[in-house]
Design an enzyme around this catalytic site. Structure first.
Site, mmCIF file in Angstrom:
data_model
loop_
_atom_site.group_PDB
_atom_site.id
_atom_site.type_symbol
_atom_site.label_atom_id
_atom_site.label_comp_id
_atom_site.label_asym_id
_atom_site.label_seq_id
_atom_site.Cartn_x
_atom_site.Cartn_y
_atom_site.Cartn_z
ATOM 1 C CG ASP A 50 37.421 -74.831 130.718
ATOM 2 O OD1 ASP A 50 36.799 -74.536 129.692
ATOM 3 O OD2 ASP A 50 38.365 -75.642 130.728
ATOM 4 N NE ARG A 237 40.134 -75.057 134.178
ATOM 5 C CZ ARG A 237 39.352 -76.013 134.685
ATOM 6 N NH1 ARG A 237 38.848 -76.936 133.901
ATOM 7 N NH2 ARG A 237 39.047 -76.039 135.985
ATOM 8 C CE1 TYR A 245 34.926 -79.682 126.373
ATOM 9 C CE2 TYR A 245 36.985 -78.542 125.898
ATOM 10 C CZ TYR A 245 35.740 -78.573 126.503
ATOM 11 O OH TYR A 245 35.316 -77.488 127.237
ATOM 12 N N PRO A 321 30.192 -77.918 123.951
ATOM 13 C CG PRO A 321 30.714 -79.180 125.844
ATOM 14 C CD PRO A 321 29.747 -79.104 124.696
#
Length: 601
Positions: A50, A237, A245, A321
């Protein structure tokens, strides 16, 4: 049983960000047939990567979709560190501007991978020369090694089937080249028996995209929260979503670390977040997506086979990630091999160009793996010191943005001759480095644009001429001499575009006073008004300071031979035209004059 055979110049396996980036490198190519296959039924709906760094947005600018994606994205401005307060809770300890001054623009934006894929697919559909076949997967791939050096051959045969049906019907594709972007569990890599080297730890992380309901004050900023219960990183976002995370090993929960047991649930992830954010309340509304992964840093032994099959992105390097670089590195891999294949096929240049893909990208992948390992250890440190975090994060910001990457000398990166190495023609970058983005003002109409908005991906090298102050007669006459040489040079090398950025006041220059080669005539639509720009004040957007940002003398100038991916191949003065000629002579060595790459069987 196979009942159809298709022939393509390039077959791309995988339609994620990497595969779609590679495919977009061929937009507008009427001479090449390119096909993409993917076992999915369409673009991803939720989750996955993302984060888009500035270098990836510049790639999307060259495709013409950067601004569209920016308009949907969330722009990251601040990073906040929280630490234990010694009383069972957490307190804010540091706020950092998510900014790299050399960029001169935002460093990072966040947007769901599915939306990024959507725009990449829509762009392919607008151009109409790349075909995507969904629900199609390879089941066999064979390379005819005897034909691998024949430029007219289709030495790769791929057998495909419909991934959505249990059927024995298959289709054969005969391809000149294959780009495999089929993910961390790459079928192609396994089929070619190319191993991954590195570590796969037992550490388990949970990740989720959720709409948080919380009184935590920094939930709309990137924040790293260290508490006595564990560590969490939150990344805001688009809309109200936040990506979380969470290190599940440090929460005190009874969560097995072996992902194969599949015992980790979204409730475990939410509960872990709740305990880390304490004493702030934390609940979630919508959970758009969640997953779990084991931390690992691995890179493939090879990125290609016979310089006919190329692997890119997660197919050849896997990492956490949490470092926020996975999709960006995949995009850069795909962009690198995409432009090289297009240039090789359209310009009939030396096949040695294709060998530079692995030479350039594998060291970068190894650097990413090493960085990711150090970065993860930093976040796992319960006694992290403020200065230590600040230094590490500032280093991470520069690394993940791509500043400082410099490809080694090669066929397409020419170091200056020894006697000229002390000549600092451009102080802010060098051959093998990517040019910084900057604003410039169109000479013909005064409209400002940025470098990478102007550098449409068309597979061409560009001569970016920093002509200096051409209002001064000696400098103007030097440009005239260069223009005379360039006119003859382009008759032999027509696939090169020339762009001027001068440092004069725009009002002091008349476009038509410059040699025609800098505003060429076309019988169909007249003069080209988009080749000459000024490093000057714009009416509404200020001054781009292009010469200052590139470290180029405003009076003297220079010529930058710019690769299609924005990296400098060589830097010289306008008088040093032999360096440019020698570069393209070397790039064309070994190509038979009678080879026609447009032939169809």
């Amino acid at each position: 049983m196979s009942n159809t055979v298709d022939q393509v110049d390039v077959l791309i396996i995988g339609a994620g960000p990497a595969g779609l980036t590679a495919a977009n490198c061929f937009n507008g190519s009427n001479r090449l047939r390119v096909r993409v296959i993917d076992k999915k039924s369409g673009t991803v709906e939720t989750g996955k990567a993302d984060g888009l760094k500035s270098i990836s947005l510049e790639v999307l600018d060259t495709f013409g979709i950067g601004d569209t994606i920016r308009n949907e994205s969330h722009r990251v401005e601040e990073v906040v560190l929280w630490e234990p307060d010694g009383q069972g809770g957490v307190e804010r300890s540091m706020t950092i501007a998510d900014r790299v001054p050399e960029l001169g623009k935002p460093r990072e934006m966040t947007l769901d991978q599915g939306r990024i894929e959507h725009h990449l697919v829509a762009n392919l559909e607008r151009h109409g020369n790349v075909e995507i076949s969904w629900q199609t997967q390879p089941v066999d791939l064979q390379i005819n090694h005897r034909q691998a050096e024949n430029p007219l051959a289709y030495p790769i045969t791929v057998m495909m089937k419909d991934s959505g049906q249990e059927t024995s019907q298959t289709q054969l594709i005969q391809a000149r080249y294959v780009i495999a972007c089929d993910g961390a569990r790459s079928w192609t890599r396994k089929h070619l028996k190319i191993p991954l080297r590195g570590d796969l730890t037992d550490s388990t992380w949970g990740v989720m995209d959720a709409v948080p309901k919380t009184n935590f004050p920094d939930i709309r900023k990137v924040c790293v929260v260290h508490s006595a219960q564990g560590t969490i990183m939150a990344v805001p976002r688009e809309r109200k979503l936040v990506r979380f995370y969470i290190a599940m090993d440090g929460t005190g929960l009874d969560v097995p670390t072996a992902l194969s047991q599949k015992t980790l649930t979204v409730d475990h992830v939410v509960n872990a977040a709740r305990s880390i954010f304490h004493p702030y309340t934390f609940e979630v509304g919508e959970v758009a997506w969640w997953s779990a992964y084991q931390v690992g840093q691995r890179v493939a032994d090879n990125f290609s086979r016979n310089d006919r099959v190329f692997l890119a992105g997660d197919a050849v390097h896997t990492h956490s990630p949490k470092a926020g670089q996975g999709m960006n590195t995949s995009i850069q891999d795909a962009y690198n091999i995409g432009w090289k294949l297009r240039f090789h096929l359209e310009q009939k240049c030396s096949k040695s160009l294709l060998a530079s893909y692995e030479q350039e990208r594998r060291p970068i992948a190894q650097q990413l793996i090493n960085f990711d390992r150090e970065y993860l250890e930093l976040f796992a440190n319960p006694n992290l010191q403020f200065d230590e975090f600040l230094n590490a994060y500032q280093k991470a910001m520069r690394f993940t943005t791509g500043i400082g990457i410099r490809y080694a000398p090669s066929l397409i990166v020419q170091s200056p001759p020894m006697e000229e190495k002390t000549d600092n023609t451009a102080k802010a970058f060098a051959p093998g480095m990517r040019l910084p983005d900057f604003q410039m003002v169109n000479q013909a109409d005064g409209v400002p644009t940025t470098l990478y908005h102007r550098m449409t991906m068309n597979g061409q090298f560009r001569l970016l001429v920093f002509a200096g102050d051409i209002a001064i007669q000696p400098v103007y006459h030097r440009l005239l001499e260069f223009g005379h040489w360039l006119t003859d040079f382009l008759r032999v090398n027509p696939g090169i575009e020339t762009i001027i950025v001068h440092s004069s006041k725009r009002a002091e220059i008349e476009l038509m006073d410059l040699p025609d080669v800098f505003h060429p005539w076309n019988d169909a639509d007249g003069w080209d008004y988009w080749r000459v720009y000024a490093d000057d004040e714009s009416y509404h957007d200020g001054h781009g300071q292009a010469y200052q940002r590139c470290g180029i003398d405003r009076d003297d100038g220079c010529v930058v031979l710019m690769r299609p991916d924005g990296y400098a191949s060589l830097i010289c003065r306008m008088e040093q035209t032999s360096q440019i000629s020698t570069f393209f002579e070397g790039l064309s060595l070994g190509i038979p004059e009678k080879v026609s790459f447009s032939a169809r069987l």
